[in-house]
Design a protein around this motif. Structure first.
Motif, PDB file in Angstrom:
ATOM      1  N   GLN A  69       0.790  -1.182  -0.076  1.00 49.29           N
ATOM      2  CA  GLN A  69       0.061  -0.124   0.137  1.00 49.29           C
ATOM      3  C   GLN A  69       0.830   1.258  -0.026  1.00 49.29           C
ATOM      4  OE1 GLN A  69      -2.241  -0.175   3.651  1.00 49.29           O
ATOM      5  NE2 GLN A  69      -0.316   0.005   5.039  1.00 49.29           N
ATOM      6  N   ALA A  70       0.214   2.428  -0.193  1.00 50.56           N
ATOM      7  CA  ALA A  70       0.983   3.693  -0.429  1.00 50.56           C
ATOM      8  C   ALA A  70      -0.084   4.582  -0.135  1.00 50.56           C
ATOM      9  CB  ALA A  70       1.821   3.968  -1.470  1.00 50.56           C
ATOM     10  N   GLN A  71       0.248   5.863   0.410  1.00 50.59           N
ATOM     11  CA  GLN A  71      -0.725   6.923   0.436  1.00 50.59           C
ATOM     12  C   GLN A  71      -0.090   8.065   0.612  1.00 50.59           C
ATOM     13  OE1 GLN A  71      -3.233   5.612   3.847  1.00 50.59           O
ATOM     14  NE2 GLN A  71      -2.662   7.757   4.862  1.00 50.59           N
ATOM     15  N   ILE A  72      -0.641   9.318   0.368  1.00 46.95           N
ATOM     16  CA  ILE A  72      -0.196  10.621   0.666  1.00 46.95           C
ATOM     17  C   ILE A  72      -1.385  11.505   0.811  1.00 46.95           C
ATOM     18  CG2 ILE A  72       0.075  10.949  -1.936  1.00 46.95           C
ATOM     19  CD1 ILE A  72       2.717  12.683  -1.269  1.00 46.95           C
ATOM     20  N   THR A  73      -1.232  12.631   1.455  1.00 47.19           N
ATOM     21  CA  THR A  73      -2.049  13.697   1.673  1.00 47.19           C
ATOM     22  C   THR A  73      -1.544  15.022   1.333  1.00 47.19           C
ATOM     23  OG1 THR A  73      -3.223  12.498   3.450  1.00 47.19           O
ATOM     24  CG2 THR A  73      -3.692  14.888   2.870  1.00 47.19           C
ATOM     25  N   ALA A  74      -2.265  15.537   0.228  1.00 48.87           N
ATOM     26  CA  ALA A  74      -1.639  16.830  -0.157  1.00 48.87           C
ATOM     27  C   ALA A  74      -2.618  18.025   0.312  1.00 48.87           C
ATOM     28  CB  ALA A  74      -1.822  16.862  -1.599  1.00 48.87           C
ATOM     29  N   ILE A  75      -2.081  19.280   0.610  1.00 53.32           N
ATOM     30  CA  ILE A  75      -2.692  20.296   1.333  1.00 53.32           C
ATOM     31  C   ILE A  75      -2.593  21.726   0.256  1.00 53.32           C
ATOM     32  CG2 ILE A  75      -2.726  21.982   3.207  1.00 53.32           C
ATOM     33  CD1 ILE A  75      -1.559  19.781   4.933  1.00 53.32           C
ATOM     34  N   SER A  76      -3.762  22.128   0.038  1.00 51.20           N
ATOM     35  CA  SER A  76      -4.238  23.474  -0.697  1.00 51.20           C
ATOM     36  C   SER A  76      -3.372  24.594  -0.023  1.00 51.20           C
ATOM     37  CB  SER A  76      -5.328  23.638  -1.113  1.00 51.20           C
ATOM     38  OG  SER A  76      -5.565  24.690  -1.754  1.00 51.20           O
ATOM     39  N   THR A  77      -2.533  25.416  -0.622  1.00 49.78           N
ATOM     40  CA  THR A  77      -1.844  26.536   0.029  1.00 49.78           C
ATOM     41  C   THR A  77      -2.330  27.773  -1.024  1.00 49.78           C
ATOM     42  OG1 THR A  77       0.189  26.032  -0.994  1.00 49.78           O
ATOM     43  CG2 THR A  77      -0.198  25.314   1.343  1.00 49.78           C
ATOM     44  N   ALA A  78      -1.735  28.762  -0.783  1.00 50.76           N
ATOM     45  CA  ALA A  78      -2.107  30.028  -1.537  1.00 50.76           C
ATOM     46  C   ALA A  78      -1.466  29.750  -2.819  1.00 50.76           C
ATOM     47  CB  ALA A  78      -1.692  31.276  -0.670  1.00 50.76           C
ATOM     48  N   ASP A  79      -0.390  29.257  -2.788  1.00 55.72           N
ATOM     49  CA  ASP A  79       0.592  29.048  -3.934  1.00 55.72           C
ATOM     50  C   ASP A  79       0.552  27.622  -4.657  1.00 55.72           C
ATOM     51  OD1 ASP A  79       2.144  28.045  -2.000  1.00 55.72           O
ATOM     52  OD2 ASP A  79       4.043  29.190  -2.606  1.00 55.72           O
TER      53      ASP A  79
END
Length: 501
Positions: A69-79
């Motif tokens: 398995q693999a997982q990642i969480t991306a976070i939205s920022t101003a840029d």
């Protein structure tokens, strides 16, 4: 099968404290081609930039296949915006070779916030399952993806906590929105890829293990997901036991070897260790605790264990020599006793055994005896009989198992070995798990043709477990060889793993 195969992708967007998060998770099936494997998920978002995400082992599916398995969480920022829709390929590197699952060059895709996308042709597929139970966990959630085309009427989990002696059925409920427990988010449209999500909850109370399979009833057919005929199984951590004769400070590079032993205990996450030839400086018979070899090893563990040790006699003219038990669990009862006729500190034939009782979670009370007995001609029979009497005095209905561990100075198949196993009270655990056919022939069928099978087996270190035990061994291997942590003694060590029956 393919060497590597993507099973499903999870793509969920959630909001946390005014931040947008996008969780990407990937689950795959891998052909086990060696221990040196490296598996990566190659993925790109809407910006077209490719990223490499290392995968980790999840669980075994028999001897030749594994889940990763693999997982990642991306976070939205101003840029920086979220990845959005993604493109996916899998790469598997092992033994100098490279394998891909990239949909035959077309790559897989997953739309933003689409929940679960199953990329195989399975009509019914268990998704998001865990590989172990947490301490205190009394419920097991099960999520099932069902192909919309099968027109499912009911989805049912068939499960057991006692190896199918008793079984239960739990119906699943159809979820119109896919709920991601960790992110606390509903996927907007989990069914857009032609899959339905059904969910059930198993109440397992304090069970060590739960096994289950999934059925899906349609108009005229029943589809099953039974994990390729192996059923799904999730359990608490098994019991891991190590035995080793420390060779009484007679090793070159002794301090380094103590560290190697501690490293092995840490790496293997051992629960209970039984040492023999534990030594500390004689000091006119008063001993020197800071030089005690079991204490030194214990002090080098990531978290020191509970330790009980006692000595029997003067060893190598300068040490108090004895035995020890280390346990990550508290010692509810501990005792030491001479099992030899001689109690003289100056006689090598004076032999003392230590015992400790521990309460292993989900397995109950277990009695451990760490022993270093004399050779057959030097009193083994008398010593083992006294040890057996002591064991019987501590064997109550509350005790789940008793393990006699250590250096018995009897070779497999010898007269002393026959004394131990011939009374039909104890089984040789290493033989039981590593050569089950021979074990059956020798000890259960009593086949005369097999009685000389152990002639070339020169083991003298054992774990003997009582036949009435509520545990059984699931694996056993030799330790401290040139192939793992190196030689640390004139004995090798043994590492064995146990589960409830």
């Amino acid at each position: 099968m393919k060497m590597i195969q993507l099973l499903y992708v999870e793509n969920v967007i959630s909001r946390k404290k005014r931040e947008l998060h996008q969780k990407l998770a990937f689950f795959m099936l891998v052909e086990n081609q060696g221990h040196d494997k490296k598996i990566d998920v190659l993925w790109a978002g809407e910006d077209g930039v490719w990223h490499m995400l290392p995968a980790t082992w999840h669980s075994n599916l028999g001897h030749h296949e594994e889940y990763w398995q693999a997982q990642i969480t991306a976070i939205s920022t101003a840029d920086k915006s979220l990845p959005g829709n993604i493109t996916i390929a899998l790469r598997y590197q092992v033994q100098g070779r490279e394998y891909w699952d990239n949909k035959y060059g077309l790559n897989y895709s997953s739309q933003a916030d689409s929940g679960i996308k199953v990329v195989t042709t399975h009509p019914v597929l268990n998704i998001g399952f865990v590989n172990k139970l947490n301490d205190g966990q009394k419920y097991v959630p099960v999520s099932v993806s069902v192909n919309h085309a099968v027109n499912a009427k009911t989805v049912t989990i068939h499960w057991t906590t006692d190896n199918w002696q008793h079984s239960y059925k739990t119906p699943c409920n159809f979820k119109r929105n896919y709920w991601d427990k960790k992110s606390g988010s509903n996927a907007r449209n989990p069914n857009q890829y032609g899959s339905q999500i059904w969910q059930g909850l198993l109440k397992i109370d304090n069970a060590f293990r739960v096994q289950y399979t999934i059925s899906c009833e349609c108009d005229d057919k029943v589809f099953w997901d039974n994990n390729q005929d192996k059923n799904y199984s999730v359990s608490h951590e098994p019991l891991k036991v190590m035995i080793l004769n420390l060779h009484c400070y007679q090793e070159d590079n002794q301090d380094f070897k103590f560290s190697q032993i501690a490293t092995a205990i840490n790496d293997l996450d051992v629960d209970v260790v039984c040492f023999q030839e534990v030594a500390e400086l004689w000091n006119d018979g008063q001993g020197d605790w800071n030089s005690n070899s079991a204490k030194i090893i214990n002090d080098r563990l990531n978290s020191p264990y509970h330790l009980y040790t006692d000595w029997s006699h003067l060893g190598f003219d300068k040490y108090r020599e004895g035995v020890a038990i280390l346990s990550r669990y508290p010692l509810l009862k501990q005792a030491s006793k001479y099992v030899s006729g001689s109690h003289s500190a100056y006689s090598i034939h004076s032999r003392k055994v230590v015992m400790a009782q521990v309460n292993v979670p989900y397995m109950g009370l277990i009695n451990f005896f760490s022993a270093h007995l004399s050779w057959w001609d030097d009193g083994f029979s008398e010593q083992f009989n006294k040890l057996s009497e002591w064991v019987r005095d501590n064997q109550t209905e509350a005790v789940s198992a008793t393990m006699l561990c250590g250096d018995f100075n009897i070779t497999a198949g010898s007269e002393g070995y026959s004394l131990v196993v011939g009374a039909n009270v104890y089984d040789d655990q290493f033989l039981a798990v590593n050569d089950q056919g021979a074990f059956e022939k020798i000890f259960k069928v009593n086949d005369a043709h097999w009685q000389h099978y152990l002639a070339d087996d020169y083991r003298i270190d054992y774990i003997f477990m009582n036949k009435a035990s509520q545990l059984h061994i699931i694996s056993g291997k030799v330790l401290f060889t040139e192939e793992d942590y190196g030689r640390v003694s004139d004995h090798c060590g043994y590492f064995m793993i146990f589960e409830p029956k």
